[in-house]
Design an enzyme around this catalytic site. Structure first.
Site, PDB file in Angstrom:
ATOM      1  N   PHE A   1      33.524  51.493  34.406  1.00 26.79           N
ATOM      2  CA  PHE A   1      34.193  50.966  33.214  1.00 26.79           C
ATOM      3  C   PHE A   1      33.196  50.716  32.101  1.00 26.79           C
ATOM      4  O   PHE A   1      33.460  51.023  30.929  1.00 26.79           O
ATOM      5  CB  PHE A   1      34.943  49.675  33.562  1.00 26.79           C
TER       6      PHE A   1
ATOM      7  N   LEU B   1      30.314  43.171  36.506  1.00 26.46           N
ATOM      8  CA  LEU B   1      30.098  43.211  37.952  1.00 26.46           C
ATOM      9  C   LEU B   1      31.406  42.957  38.706  1.00 26.46           C
ATOM     10  O   LEU B   1      32.418  42.591  38.104  1.00 26.46           O
ATOM     11  CB  LEU B   1      29.055  42.156  38.331  1.00 26.46           C
TER      12      LEU B   1
ATOM     13  N   ARG C   1      38.654  47.090  43.820  1.00 26.22           N
ATOM     14  CA  ARG C   1      39.958  46.434  43.640  1.00 26.22           C
ATOM     15  C   ARG C   1      40.761  46.424  44.935  1.00 26.22           C
ATOM     16  O   ARG C   1      41.742  45.693  45.042  1.00 26.22           O
ATOM     17  CB  ARG C   1      40.739  47.130  42.527  1.00 26.22           C
TER      18      ARG C   1
ATOM     19  N   LYS D   1      37.014  40.289  32.750  1.00 24.47           N
ATOM     20  CA  LYS D   1      38.099  39.554  33.384  1.00 24.47           C
ATOM     21  C   LYS D   1      38.240  40.028  34.838  1.00 24.47           C
ATOM     22  O   LYS D   1      37.865  41.161  35.155  1.00 24.47           O
ATOM     23  CB  LYS D   1      39.405  39.744  32.595  1.00 24.47           C
TER      24      LYS D   1
END
Length: 327
Positions: free
Chosen positions: A14, A74, A166, A97
């Protein structure tokens, strides 16, 4: 300060794809350094700017006197630790976030921010996009009459990538930490209101990660229902429905990838209105807003207190569903 010199902790995908280019393109800002323990991961960043110092250790970047601000992308469970270390090192901090995994973890960071006098905030890019400021104007102007209900959806499918952080409870995975912050936070920000209670929470789990969450909430003046999933066809939208009208955003969170930033609204006369913002980069706007806050030119739009409010709602949703399962 002529320009804000940025360092990035970690060579995440990202950061490489979105935030590092945004720092490079933002007026009055410069991407100056990257910290990564994997030299091969640093190479793609050199295509953004060749004038990039590479540190093989996060602490080495924090000790770099030629860095004014640090961006922290991170894994979720490391955000508080490294944001705090960056503040202690005298750097302004923009942390991805969610800032933390539980609301109570954010309070000490707020105290440290206040003690150091530095800027520390969550990278909540959507509130820097003009479509969201326009929605606030519509709601504040009672375009919808009395707001009665908010409905929001943000879903994607990463089931084919089991190694993704995730999908790991140990690194703070789950749909609500990753994208619930958008449905919940955008509802809070647009309406300037916080929920009184979670009235329903139906959450599905895989290996300690929430993969589908259907959550309903009661606010002082309206209700809300949010759907977030990491196992569904990608979709995103939000609708504010009132007694005299409704406002809908068709690409509220990732307009650069999901479609153009578009708001449509209509009232009791049935006439449909629409507004679109082509070519706006909300990440660049976020970096420029952060550097303006560092220079004292304007307050930053999304504070740690805002992030704390959204994390409280996520915590409430988990509690209403019976809590997170043991890993």
């Amino acid at each position: 300060m002529a320009e804000v010199r940025w360092g990035v902790l970690g060579a995440s995908g990202f950061a490489r794809r979105d935030m590092a280019p945004a720092i490079h393109m933002a007026r009055g800002n410069r991407l100056a350094a990257l910290a990564t323990r994997s030299p091969e991961k640093a190479e793609p960043f050199r295509s953004i700017t060749e004038d990039l110092r590479i540190h093989g250790d996060y602490n080495a970047l924090l000790a770099d006197d030629a860095i004014d601000a640090v961006y922290v992308p991170l894994p979720h469970t490391l955000h508080i630790e490294w944001a705090a270390k960056a503040l202690e090192a005298g750097k302004h901090v923009l942390v991805e976030k969610p800032v933390a995994m539980r609301a109570e973890e954010i309070d000490p960071l707020i105290a440290l921010r206040d003690r150091t006098g530095l800027i520390c905030a969550e990278a909540y890019m959507i509130v820097h996009h003009p479509q969201w400021h326009f929605v606030r104007e519509l709601l504040d102007g009672r375009t919808v009459g009395r707001l009665r209900h908010v409905e929001a959806v943000f879903t994607y499918d990463n089931s084919s990538d089991p190694g993704n952080i995730r999908n790991s409870a140990e690194t703070g995975g789950g749909a609500l930490p990753d994208i619930g912050v958008y449905t919940y936070g955008s509802t809070r920000w647009a309406t300037r209101s916080d929920p009184e209670e979670i009235t329903h929470a139906d959450i599905e789990w895989e290996a300690g990660c929430d993969t589908l969450a259907r959550v309903s909430a009661r606010f002082p003046a309206f209700t809300a229902h949010w759907v977030n999933s990491m196992r569904m066809l990608p979709d995103q939208w939000i609708c504010f429905h009132g007694t005299e009208g409704l406002v809908r955003l068709t690409a509220p969170y990732n307009p650069s990838r999901f479609g153009p930033a578009h708001v449509d609204w209509r009232g009791t006369d049935g006439v449909r209105h629409a507004r679109t913002w082509p070519g706006v980069d909300q990440y660049v706007l976020q970096v420029e807003a952060f550097s303006a806050a560092i220079r004292g030119e304007a307050p930053f739009t999304w504070t740690l207190e805002d992030a704390l409010g959204t994390q409280r709602v996520i915590d409430m949703a988990y509690a209403a569903a019976g809590g997170r399962p043991a890993i």
